[in-house]
Write a protein that holds these residues in place. Structure first.
Motif, mmCIF file in Angstrom:
data_model
loop_
_atom_site.group_PDB
_atom_site.id
_atom_site.type_symbol
_atom_site.label_atom_id
_atom_site.label_comp_id
_atom_site.label_asym_id
_atom_site.label_seq_id
_atom_site.Cartn_x
_atom_site.Cartn_y
_atom_site.Cartn_z
ATOM 1 N N CYS A 167 0.850 -1.199 0.000
ATOM 2 C CA CYS A 167 0.000 0.000 0.000
ATOM 3 C C CYS A 167 0.885 1.249 0.000
ATOM 4 N N CYS A 177 0.163 3.225 3.679
ATOM 5 C CA CYS A 177 0.599 2.714 4.985
ATOM 6 C C CYS A 177 1.647 1.603 4.899
ATOM 7 N N CYS A 224 -6.120 0.376 5.403
ATOM 8 C CA CYS A 224 -6.696 1.703 5.159
ATOM 9 C C CYS A 224 -7.633 1.722 3.959
ATOM 10 N N CYS A 283 -5.824 -2.214 0.084
ATOM 11 C CA CYS A 283 -5.125 -2.359 1.369
ATOM 12 C C CYS A 283 -6.128 -2.849 2.414
HETATM 13 ZN ZN LIG Z 1 -2.883 1.147 3.489
#
Ligand SMILES: [Zn+2]
Length: 461
Positions: free
Chosen positions: A371, A374, A392, A389
């Motif tokens: 991702c 993050c 998130c 992801c």
């Molecule tokens: Zn993420």
């Protein structure tokens, strides 16, 4: 081939070959050679024109004595008929006939070794030869031979005579015990062995297995051998032995020239379908199954050769090659040294004796991208639908999986068993590319200048 080119052409060389005089119950063909050599020198005043030869034969035949070693003595002298008579009696009286020895004895009187004998000797290194074939070659070459019991030893007797050792070779200084001490524990100072091993490296070999911390110079059974020091020249092996300063009073020692440590059984390559049981050899092949671990920690995998013939390869745990073999992958290109055996399920299997990894298959696997926000590993949304992801919920589109090259944790190169699992013929690692060249003059000088036999007490044990 004239290996023994002597000035005195009138008198022919007498080659005395014998094998299979011992049994699993003790006694030893090299010991018989030692006793006989002593008599030949003291009683018949013969000249040895080479070191006594200790020739190891195909280690993968089921019918064999412990080490499968044959002996040849090459001499010049007088009274050949008396010498032969004495030798016959000697073999008859000394061999362990009651306990399974099947000796063969051969006398060959020629300065030049015939091609028949040379080729029989080569075949005896990696194939299974019958006594009948040996007899046929003996008759064809006017060789006087004697069979005791089943006489299997004739193959080794002729193979030893035919082994000219005119390429790579090694030496072994073998020390023998007095009769009163046979069967008692051998006392050897381990510290001295380790020290002498360090000092003499790389001119002696297989003195110690460092992983198991085991001394390998002495047998454990009730045989007359006290210890044997293997190495590159007779001076170093004998000095090693002398510096051991053995407490026990020994009977004496003799130095052999030998094919030990030369891989002479692993020279021929045959296609997989033509490999016969109990033969030895090499094969270039490709791994076609992932190695699997079986009971006992052994490893099995299948290989195919250029003809697409397929056979299983077994790697035994004591060789310590299992860790390396376990890392092989399908399509890796390898060369192996093998002994061909028949397993209980009647399947021909190659027992691995060395592994040379020639080419490692590049293995690619694919990973989802991380991702961008993050750094967490994303999950696929389905084919061509991108990734999301799990943390998130960020979505990534128009990106494909990332190709990653698998780290093989394995290097191309040669892998051989630990010394403790070596056969007599196994070539130690440091001897690769250090094979000795044959120099007749040098060997003949060594023979003259070395005390290659030393015997304290007279007569038979
Ligand atoms: Zn993420």
């Amino acid at each position: 081939m004239n290996i023994l080119n002597h000035k005195d052409h009138d008198k022919k060389i007498l080659h005395i070959g014998f094998d299979d005089t011992d049994s699993t119950n003790g006694r030893c063909t090299t010991h018989l050679a030692y006793l006989l050599a002593d008599i030949l020198i003291k009683k018949f005043k013969v000249n040895f024109i080479d070191f006594p030869l200790l020739i190891r034969l195909n280690p993968n035949i089921p019918l064999k004595t412990r080490g499968n070693g044959a002996v040849c003595l090459r001499i010049k002298g007088k009274e050949y008929e008396k010498i032969k008579e004495e030798t016959i009696h000697f073999i008859e009286n000394y061999s362990d006939l009651e306990n399974g020895a099947n000796p063969g004895l051969a006398f060959y009187e020629k300065n030049v070794i015939s091609n028949d004998l040379i080729s029989l000797s080569r075949n005896a290194m990696d194939m299974v030869l019958s006594r009948q074939i040996a007899e046929k070659i003996a008759r064809k070459n006017n060789i006087k031979y004697y069979l005791f019991k089943k006489g299997y030893g004739l193959v080794g007797a002729l193979a030893a005579i035919g082994c000219t050792l005119n390429k790579d070779h090694t030496y072994e200084t073998i020390a023998y015990r007095k009769k009163v001490n046979i069967g008692t524990t051998r006392k050897i100072d381990e510290y001295k062995v380790k020290k002498l091993n360090d000092e003499s490296f790389p001119f002696t070999f297989n003195n110690i297995d460092f992983r198991k911390n085991r001394i390998l110079i002495a047998p454990h059974g009730p045989d007359p051998v006290f210890c044997g020091i293997r190495g590159e020249d007779p001076i170093t092996t004998s000095l090693f032995f002398k510096n051991l300063q053995i407490d026990e009073e020994l009977d004496g020692h003799m130095i052999f020239r030998s094919n030990q440590g030369t891989n002479l059984h692993l020279t021929n390559e045959r296609r997989l379908s033509k490999i016969l049981p109990f033969t030895s050899g090499i094969i270039n092949c490709q791994v076609i199954t992932k190695p699997i671990i079986i009971q006992g920690g052994h490893i099995i995998f299948y290989v195919k050769d250029y003809f697409n013939d397929i056979l299983p390869v077994a790697v035994y745990e004591p060789t310590r090659l299992t860790k390396v073999a376990a890392l092989l992958e399908i399509d890796d290109k390898i060369e192996i040294g093998y002994g061909a055996h028949i397993k209980s399920n009647n399947v021909k299997t190659l027992n691995l004796e060395y592994l040379l990894i020639k080419e490692l298959k590049e293995i690619i696997y694919f990973k989802n991208p991380k991702c961008e926000k993050c750094g967490k590993k994303t999950k696929s949304e389905g084919k061509n639908k991108g990734f999301q992801c799990p943390l998130c919920k960020n979505k990534i589109k128009n990106v494909s999986k990332i190709a990653i090259k698998k780290n093989r944790d394995l290097k191309c190169g040669l892998y051989i068993p630990d010394p403790i699992a070596h056969r007599h013929l196994t070539k130690p690692l440091y001897r690769y590319n250090n094979e000795k060249k044959y120099n007749k003059k040098y060997i003949s000088d060594l023979l003259k200048n070395t005390r290659w036999i030393s015997k304290n007490s007279g007569g038979l044990i």
